[in-house]
Design a protein around this motif. Structure first.
Motif, PDB file in Angstrom:
ATOM      1  N   GLN A   1       0.656  -1.239  -0.129  1.00  0.00           N
ATOM      2  CA  GLN A   1       0.336  -0.211   0.221  1.00  0.00           C
ATOM      3  C   GLN A   1       0.949   1.182   0.362  1.00  0.00           C
ATOM      4  N   PRO A   2       1.896   1.378  -1.484  1.00  0.00           N
ATOM      5  CA  PRO A   2       2.759   3.086  -1.097  1.00  0.00           C
ATOM      6  C   PRO A   2       2.047   4.125  -0.954  1.00  0.00           C
ATOM      7  N   TRP A   3      -0.059   4.467  -1.483  1.00  0.00           N
ATOM      8  CA  TRP A   3      -0.029   5.321  -0.708  1.00  0.00           C
ATOM      9  C   TRP A   3       0.080   6.232   1.000  1.00  0.00           C
ATOM     10  N   ILE A   4      -0.190   4.822   1.292  1.00  0.00           N
ATOM     11  CA  ILE A   4      -0.127   5.191   3.294  1.00  0.00           C
ATOM     12  C   ILE A   4       1.116   6.155   3.507  1.00  0.00           C
ATOM     13  N   TRP A   5       2.159   5.154   2.967  1.00  0.00           N
ATOM     14  CA  TRP A   5       3.423   6.148   3.268  1.00  0.00           C
ATOM     15  C   TRP A   5       3.754   7.248   2.436  1.00  0.00           C
ATOM     16  N   GLU A   6       2.789   7.905   2.124  1.00  0.00           N
ATOM     17  CA  GLU A   6       2.733   8.879   0.772  1.00  0.00           C
ATOM     18  C   GLU A   6       2.074  10.726   1.773  1.00  0.00           C
ATOM     19  N   ALA A   7       2.810  11.834   0.962  1.00  0.00           N
ATOM     20  CA  ALA A   7       2.216  12.367   1.729  1.00  0.00           C
ATOM     21  C   ALA A   7      -0.219  12.104   1.520  1.00  0.00           C
ATOM     22  N   GLY A   8      -0.720  12.659   2.662  1.00  0.00           N
ATOM     23  CA  GLY A   8      -1.815  12.525   2.341  1.00  0.00           C
ATOM     24  C   GLY A   8      -2.161  10.993   2.898  1.00  0.00           C
ATOM     25  N   GLY A   9      -1.184   9.811   3.229  1.00  0.00           N
ATOM     26  CA  GLY A   9      -1.969   9.234   3.882  1.00  0.00           C
ATOM     27  C   GLY A   9      -1.620   8.566   4.978  1.00  0.00           C
TER      28      GLY A   9
END
Ligand code: NAP
Length: 307
Positions: free
Chosen positions: A154-162
């Motif tokens: 789940q790369p999104w969880i480590w991105e800004a806003g995740g």
């Protein structure tokens, strides 16, 4: 009336919880899925929300299960099309997005449900009732889990806003803001952000109730072995421990309640009721505390983390 619903984002939570919960709930049927990569069984499938809205004029409601970074535009589009909307948690990537959605839903006369699944954990209502007549002395939250186990791929969880570790941590804050009968404010925070990520892997929050009782929270994603989702409350000379994410309750060390997780069916019953009344249930208190931690928190770089 049975609500005809379409779901967007056929990922982990949609498969693990939403599909079985909808199946169990009277008053709502899943008629369509919008997914870039997957197909729902026994429903009409579309590549995206626009195609689903265009081809399903009788659809009453849209359930949004994508990552928070893309939820606002989808929710806005669904509300503008006159659909009731069920938002997974967190209800948006920012407070301003969720406030804008609340205003839009009011304007269009549709239901907006910002779901907080942990508030429906079996022991939360009983904990709230125990705390209500007592003076809170202190609260300590420990939310420690293994990110590699719970959030693989789940790369999104480590991105800004995740949200990073606040993705699970906001569940604790959703329980906190449900069971404490007065405002909780953030005093200070520290956020540990790995060198190769945009979002924190660990956080410590110092908060207080309006009456001045200290509230501390530690969120950590590096916990292997037994996992910890505990909220300990000292109040009126007694002690309460909510564990298993709110599904087990101990009072003065004695187990009072231990029940399986039935959070999502309870949320769907709530959604069916809200739609019948065209009502809005969108409490931003948990999201506001997370936003405050990002606003006031000291950002502490830490070693790179490979998930
Ligand atoms: P996930 O497995 O990564 O699934 C999210 C789905 O959203 C993906 O499968 C994809 O669906 C779609 N998606 C992913 N990235 C996207 C993007 N950039 N743009 C548009 N769509 C995108 O994540 P999840 O665990 O289900 O979490 C989704 C939400 O549920 C999060 O807000 C999370 O906090 C919440 N939640 C998760 C859990 C849990 O235990 N996992 C528990 C409670 C709540 P398609 O391939 O179908 O397009």
């Amino acid at each position: 009336m049975t609500i005809k619903a379409g779901l967007v984002g056929l990922g982990k939570i949609a498969r693990d919880q939403h599909l079985p919960a909808i199946e169990k709930t009277g008053g709502i049927d899943l008629i369509a899925v919008a997914s870039r990569n997957a197909q729902g069984e026994g429903v009409n499938n579309y590549p995206d929300l626009s195609a689903m809205l265009a081809s399903e004029p009788d659809m009453d409601a849209v359930i949004l299960c994508q990552p928070p970074q893309v939820r606002y535009q989808a929710a806005r589009q669904a509300i503008m099309a006159g659909k009731h909307v069920f938002l997974e948690k967190p209800p948006g990537a920012t407070v301003s997005e969720v406030e804008a959605l609340i205003a839009l839903a009011k304007d269009k006369g549709v239901t907006l449900y910002a779901s907080w699944h942990s508030r429906y954990a079996a022991a939360v209502a009983q904990a709230k009732a125990w705390i209500a007549p007592r003076a809170i002395e202190r609260i300590a939250i420990q939310w420690r889990e293994d990110v590699r186990h719970w959030h693989p791929g789940q790369p999104w969880i480590w991105e800004a806003g995740g949200f990073g570790v606040f993705d699970p941590g906001i569940n604790a804050l959703s329980i906190l803001t449900e069971i404490v009968p007065e405002p909780v404010t953030l005093l200070s925070a520290s956020l540990e952000v790995p060198a190769n990520k945009d979002a924190p892997i660990g956080a410590a929050l110092q908060m207080a109730t309006a009456s001045g009782a200290p509230v501390e929270a530690v969120f950590d994603w590096r916990q292997t072995g037994p996992q910890t989702w505990d909220i300990a409350v000292e109040a009126g000379g007694g002690s309460l421990l909510l564990s298993e994410g709110g599904n087990t309750l101990r009072l003065d060390g004695e187990v009072q309640l231990k029940a399986p997780d039935e959070e999502y069916p309870a949320m769907y019953r709530r959604f069916v009721g809200l739609v019948a009344d065209k009502a809005i249930d969108a409490d931003i208190a948990p999201l506001r505390l997370v936003a405050d931690a990002f606003l006031c928190g000291r950002h502490c770089p830490t070693t790179a983390f490979e998930d």
